[in-house]
Design a protein around this motif. Structure first.
Motif, PDB file in Angstrom:
ATOM      1  N   LEU A 192      28.083   8.309 -50.547  1.00  0.00           N
ATOM      2  CA  LEU A 192      27.601   7.008 -50.984  1.00  0.00           C
ATOM      3  C   LEU A 192      26.148   7.139 -51.403  1.00  0.00           C
ATOM      4  O   LEU A 192      25.295   7.532 -50.606  1.00  0.00           O
ATOM      5  CB  LEU A 192      27.739   5.980 -49.854  1.00  0.00           C
ATOM      6  CG  LEU A 192      29.137   5.873 -49.228  1.00  0.00           C
ATOM      7  CD1 LEU A 192      29.141   4.822 -48.128  1.00  0.00           C
ATOM      8  CD2 LEU A 192      30.180   5.530 -50.280  1.00  0.00           C
ATOM      9  N   VAL A 193      25.875   6.826 -52.657  1.00  0.00           N
ATOM     10  CA  VAL A 193      24.543   7.027 -53.222  1.00  0.00           C
ATOM     11  C   VAL A 193      23.768   5.718 -53.223  1.00  0.00           C
ATOM     12  O   VAL A 193      24.289   4.675 -53.646  1.00  0.00           O
ATOM     13  CB  VAL A 193      24.643   7.587 -54.654  1.00  0.00           C
ATOM     14  CG1 VAL A 193      23.250   7.791 -55.254  1.00  0.00           C
ATOM     15  CG2 VAL A 193      25.409   8.905 -54.653  1.00  0.00           C
ATOM     16  N   ALA A 194      22.534   5.771 -52.745  1.00  0.00           N
ATOM     17  CA  ALA A 194      21.624   4.633 -52.782  1.00  0.00           C
ATOM     18  C   ALA A 194      20.305   5.114 -53.384  1.00  0.00           C
ATOM     19  O   ALA A 194      20.171   6.282 -53.761  1.00  0.00           O
ATOM     20  CB  ALA A 194      21.407   4.068 -51.384  1.00  0.00           C
ATOM     21  N   GLU A 195      19.339   4.218 -53.463  1.00  0.00           N
ATOM     22  CA  GLU A 195      18.053   4.587 -54.050  1.00  0.00           C
ATOM     23  C   GLU A 195      17.363   5.667 -53.205  1.00  0.00           C
ATOM     24  O   GLU A 195      17.125   5.483 -52.015  1.00  0.00           O
ATOM     25  CB  GLU A 195      17.140   3.358 -54.139  1.00  0.00           C
ATOM     26  CG  GLU A 195      15.827   3.625 -54.871  1.00  0.00           C
ATOM     27  CD  GLU A 195      14.975   2.373 -54.977  1.00  0.00           C
ATOM     28  OE1 GLU A 195      13.875   2.464 -55.547  1.00  0.00           O
ATOM     29  OE2 GLU A 195      15.406   1.309 -54.495  1.00  0.00           O
ATOM     30  N   ASP A 196      17.085   6.809 -53.825  1.00  0.00           N
ATOM     31  CA  ASP A 196      16.374   7.935 -53.199  1.00  0.00           C
ATOM     32  C   ASP A 196      17.149   8.650 -52.099  1.00  0.00           C
ATOM     33  O   ASP A 196      16.658   9.620 -51.533  1.00  0.00           O
ATOM     34  CB  ASP A 196      15.018   7.487 -52.612  1.00  0.00           C
ATOM     35  CG  ASP A 196      14.059   7.017 -53.690  1.00  0.00           C
ATOM     36  OD1 ASP A 196      14.115   7.562 -54.809  1.00  0.00           O
ATOM     37  OD2 ASP A 196      13.266   6.098 -53.421  1.00  0.00           O
ATOM     38  N   THR A 197      18.347   8.174 -51.759  1.00  0.00           N
ATOM     39  CA  THR A 197      19.100   8.801 -50.675  1.00  0.00           C
ATOM     40  C   THR A 197      20.592   8.819 -50.987  1.00  0.00           C
ATOM     41  O   THR A 197      21.063   8.134 -51.892  1.00  0.00           O
ATOM     42  CB  THR A 197      18.917   8.042 -49.336  1.00  0.00           C
ATOM     43  OG1 THR A 197      19.457   6.733 -49.465  1.00  0.00           O
ATOM     44  CG2 THR A 197      17.462   7.978 -48.921  1.00  0.00           C
ATOM     45  N   ALA A 198      21.308   9.598 -50.198  1.00  0.00           N
ATOM     46  CA  ALA A 198      22.769   9.566 -50.217  1.00  0.00           C
ATOM     47  C   ALA A 198      23.255   9.798 -48.796  1.00  0.00           C
ATOM     48  O   ALA A 198      22.601  10.485 -48.001  1.00  0.00           O
ATOM     49  CB  ALA A 198      23.332  10.632 -51.145  1.00  0.00           C
ATOM     50  N   VAL A 199      24.389   9.209 -48.466  1.00  0.00           N
ATOM     51  CA  VAL A 199      25.025   9.417 -47.167  1.00  0.00           C
ATOM     52  C   VAL A 199      26.346  10.116 -47.407  1.00  0.00           C
ATOM     53  O   VAL A 199      27.159   9.651 -48.213  1.00  0.00           O
ATOM     54  CB  VAL A 199      25.226   8.086 -46.424  1.00  0.00           C
ATOM     55  CG1 VAL A 199      26.126   8.276 -45.215  1.00  0.00           C
ATOM     56  CG2 VAL A 199      23.886   7.508 -45.985  1.00  0.00           C
ATOM     57  N   CYS A 200      26.548  11.245 -46.728  1.00  0.00           N
ATOM     58  CA  CYS A 200      27.760  12.045 -46.919  1.00  0.00           C
ATOM     59  C   CYS A 200      28.538  12.115 -45.612  1.00  0.00           C
ATOM     60  O   CYS A 200      27.965  12.364 -44.545  1.00  0.00           O
ATOM     61  CB  CYS A 200      27.400  13.463 -47.348  1.00  0.00           C
ATOM     62  SG  CYS A 200      26.241  13.561 -48.707  1.00  0.00           S
ATOM     63  N   PHE A 201      29.848  11.923 -45.698  1.00  0.00           N
ATOM     64  CA  PHE A 201      30.738  12.124 -44.559  1.00  0.00           C
ATOM     65  C   PHE A 201      31.319  13.528 -44.677  1.00  0.00           C
ATOM     66  O   PHE A 201      31.925  13.877 -45.696  1.00  0.00           O
ATOM     67  CB  PHE A 201      31.854  11.080 -44.558  1.00  0.00           C
ATOM     68  CG  PHE A 201      31.356   9.671 -44.432  1.00  0.00           C
ATOM     69  CD1 PHE A 201      31.050   9.139 -43.196  1.00  0.00           C
ATOM     70  CD2 PHE A 201      31.188   8.883 -45.552  1.00  0.00           C
ATOM     71  CE1 PHE A 201      30.577   7.836 -43.063  1.00  0.00           C
ATOM     72  CE2 PHE A 201      30.717   7.579 -45.444  1.00  0.00           C
ATOM     73  CZ  PHE A 201      30.410   7.057 -44.199  1.00  0.00           C
ATOM     74  N   VAL A 202      31.119  14.339 -43.659  1.00  0.00           N
ATOM     75  CA  VAL A 202      31.552  15.733 -43.711  1.00  0.00           C
ATOM     76  C   VAL A 202      32.266  16.118 -42.420  1.00  0.00           C
ATOM     77  O   VAL A 202      32.121  15.461 -41.393  1.00  0.00           O
ATOM     78  CB  VAL A 202      30.354  16.685 -43.945  1.00  0.00           C
ATOM     79  CG1 VAL A 202      29.604  16.330 -45.220  1.00  0.00           C
ATOM     80  CG2 VAL A 202      29.396  16.672 -42.753  1.00  0.00           C
ATOM     81  N   ALA A 203      33.037  17.197 -42.502  1.00  0.00           N
ATOM     82  CA  ALA A 203      33.700  17.708 -41.303  1.00  0.00           C
ATOM     83  C   ALA A 203      32.650  18.187 -40.306  1.00  0.00           C
ATOM     84  O   ALA A 203      31.639  18.794 -40.683  1.00  0.00           O
ATOM     85  CB  ALA A 203      34.636  18.849 -41.675  1.00  0.00           C
ATOM     86  N   GLU A 260      23.566   8.659 -37.320  1.00  0.00           N
ATOM     87  CA  GLU A 260      24.700   7.970 -36.694  1.00  0.00           C
ATOM     88  C   GLU A 260      24.619   6.485 -36.978  1.00  0.00           C
ATOM     89  O   GLU A 260      23.561   5.947 -37.300  1.00  0.00           O
ATOM     90  CB  GLU A 260      24.695   8.191 -35.171  1.00  0.00           C
ATOM     91  CG  GLU A 260      24.969   9.616 -34.741  1.00  0.00           C
ATOM     92  CD  GLU A 260      25.027   9.750 -33.224  1.00  0.00           C
ATOM     93  OE1 GLU A 260      24.914   8.709 -32.551  1.00  0.00           O
ATOM     94  OE2 GLU A 260      25.187  10.872 -32.738  1.00  0.00           O
ATOM     95  N   GLY A 261      25.750   5.831 -36.837  1.00  0.00           N
ATOM     96  CA  GLY A 261      25.780   4.377 -36.881  1.00  0.00           C
ATOM     97  C   GLY A 261      26.015   3.800 -38.260  1.00  0.00           C
ATOM     98  O   GLY A 261      25.684   4.400 -39.284  1.00  0.00           O
ATOM     99  N   ALA A 262      26.596   2.592 -38.269  1.00  0.00           N
ATOM    100  CA  ALA A 262      26.907   1.905 -39.518  1.00  0.00           C
ATOM    101  C   ALA A 262      25.659   1.537 -40.304  1.00  0.00           C
ATOM    102  O   ALA A 262      25.700   1.408 -41.528  1.00  0.00           O
ATOM    103  CB  ALA A 262      27.724   0.646 -39.225  1.00  0.00           C
ATOM    104  N   ASP A 263      24.526   1.378 -39.616  1.00  0.00           N
ATOM    105  CA  ASP A 263      23.289   1.002 -40.298  1.00  0.00           C
ATOM    106  C   ASP A 263      22.843   2.073 -41.278  1.00  0.00           C
ATOM    107  O   ASP A 263      22.096   1.793 -42.222  1.00  0.00           O
ATOM    108  CB  ASP A 263      22.176   0.744 -39.277  1.00  0.00           C
ATOM    109  CG  ASP A 263      22.448  -0.492 -38.432  1.00  0.00           C
ATOM    110  OD1 ASP A 263      23.272  -1.318 -38.867  1.00  0.00           O
ATOM    111  OD2 ASP A 263      21.848  -0.614 -37.345  1.00  0.00           O
ATOM    112  N   ALA A 264      23.281   3.306 -41.038  1.00  0.00           N
ATOM    113  CA  ALA A 264      22.867   4.405 -41.911  1.00  0.00           C
ATOM    114  C   ALA A 264      23.671   4.452 -43.202  1.00  0.00           C
ATOM    115  O   ALA A 264      23.289   5.139 -44.150  1.00  0.00           O
ATOM    116  CB  ALA A 264      23.015   5.735 -41.177  1.00  0.00           C
ATOM    117  N   VAL A 265      24.765   3.715 -43.248  1.00  0.00           N
ATOM    118  CA  VAL A 265      25.663   3.781 -44.410  1.00  0.00           C
ATOM    119  C   VAL A 265      25.326   2.668 -45.388  1.00  0.00           C
ATOM    120  O   VAL A 265      25.409   1.487 -45.049  1.00  0.00           O
ATOM    121  CB  VAL A 265      27.135   3.652 -43.968  1.00  0.00           C
ATOM    122  CG1 VAL A 265      28.065   3.732 -45.168  1.00  0.00           C
ATOM    123  CG2 VAL A 265      27.470   4.735 -42.954  1.00  0.00           C
ATOM    124  N   PRO A 266      24.931   3.002 -46.618  1.00  0.00           N
ATOM    125  CA  PRO A 266      24.612   1.953 -47.591  1.00  0.00           C
ATOM    126  C   PRO A 266      25.858   1.174 -47.994  1.00  0.00           C
ATOM    127  O   PRO A 266      26.963   1.707 -48.036  1.00  0.00           O
ATOM    128  CB  PRO A 266      24.055   2.749 -48.786  1.00  0.00           C
ATOM    129  CG  PRO A 266      24.647   4.107 -48.657  1.00  0.00           C
ATOM    130  CD  PRO A 266      24.779   4.354 -47.184  1.00  0.00           C
TER     131      PRO A 266
END
Length: 264
Positions: A132-143, A168-174
């Motif tokens: 999930l891509v946001a401004e200046d960052t991305a959050v990746c779900f990995v094994a 960790e946590g839902a707050d980290a996911v854009p």
């Protein structure tokens, strides 16, 4: 008793059959060892098809999860039927990748940039879920097993210096960005609605549907006249996806009013 060969014969495509075989092996492990087991990441449509074939098996519980509720790529989790399998048990880690400096580097890094850089580390695609891509960052779900390697080794995305760290946590996911649009269509056929939603000629949409590039609720649809309904999630490879929020009444020109939620 699980009839592995009979289940595999139900999958005609060779590549998909191989994925199903690997998932079946994990299901067998879960029932024999009496402990949870998990597949690699797969697209949601394959997970749904595989789960449908296995849900009739006695003593087996099948759960699908990818990190959040609406992830496009998921793992299959297996446990004994009498045991609950919580989402927290899935071996999925969240990696946050941020630009090292806001002054230097590429400001518009894309999903393709992040995925390409991760796979460039020698990581197999099956170990990487949604990005999930946001401004200046991305959050990746990995094994889980590859998370320490990514955080230790990933230093660049495209030509931009980055820092990768586990979070960790839902707050980290854009949040996935969407916009609501209202439109009118001649009918609720897949080709008609997709054409209006993506501003494409109907003939172009029909060609894409015939080339297996359209999905409805994660399943490939090749029938151009497939009738859509409220809640359906439609994707057209290369053009995006949208969800039908509401189907309204007829206009004076005998067209159907729709409200869609388009992912941007």
């Amino acid at each position: 008793m699980m009839d592995r060969q009979a289940l595999l014969k139900s999958i005609p495509d060779g590549e998909e059959r191989l994925l199903f075989a690997k998932a079946l092996d994990q299901a067998i492990f879960a029932t024999k060892r009496r402990q949870p087991a998990f597949s690699d990441f797969m697209d949601r449509a394959k997970c749904a098809r595989f789960a449908e074939r296995m849900r009739g098996l006695r003593d087996l519980n099948v759960v699908l999860f990818g990190g959040t509720e609406d992830c496009e790529r998921q793992m299959m989790g297996f446990s004994l039927a009498e045991e609950e399998l919580a989402e927290e048990e899935f071996p999925i880690k969240i990696i946050k990748i941020r630009r090292k400096s806001k002054k230097f580097g590429q400001a518009d890094l894309s999903h393709r940039d992040y995925l390409g850089s991760i796979l460039g580390l020698g990581i197999d695609r099956s170990k990487v879920g949604d990005i999930l891509v946001a401004e200046d960052t991305a959050v990746c779900f990995v094994a889980e097993e590859i998370a320490p390697y990514i955080t230790a080794v990933l230093e660049q995305v495209s030509k931009t210096a980055v820092v990768a760290e586990e979070t960790e946590g839902a707050d980290a996911v854009p949040r996935r960005q969407t916009e609501t649009k209202r439109l009118t269509v001649a009918s609720l056929r897949l080709d008609a609605v997709a054409g209006e939603a993506f501003h494409l000629a109907r003939g172009k949409v029909q060609t894409l549907i015939g080339a297996e590039k359209a999905q409805v609720n994660w399943n490939i649809v090749t029938n151009t006249s497939h009738q859509l309904k409220e809640g359906d999630l439609v994707s057209l490879r290369g053009f995006g996806r949208f969800r039908i929020k509401e189907i309204g009444g007829k206009t004076k020109k005998d067209r159907t009013a729709l409200e869609i939620e388009k992912y941007i």
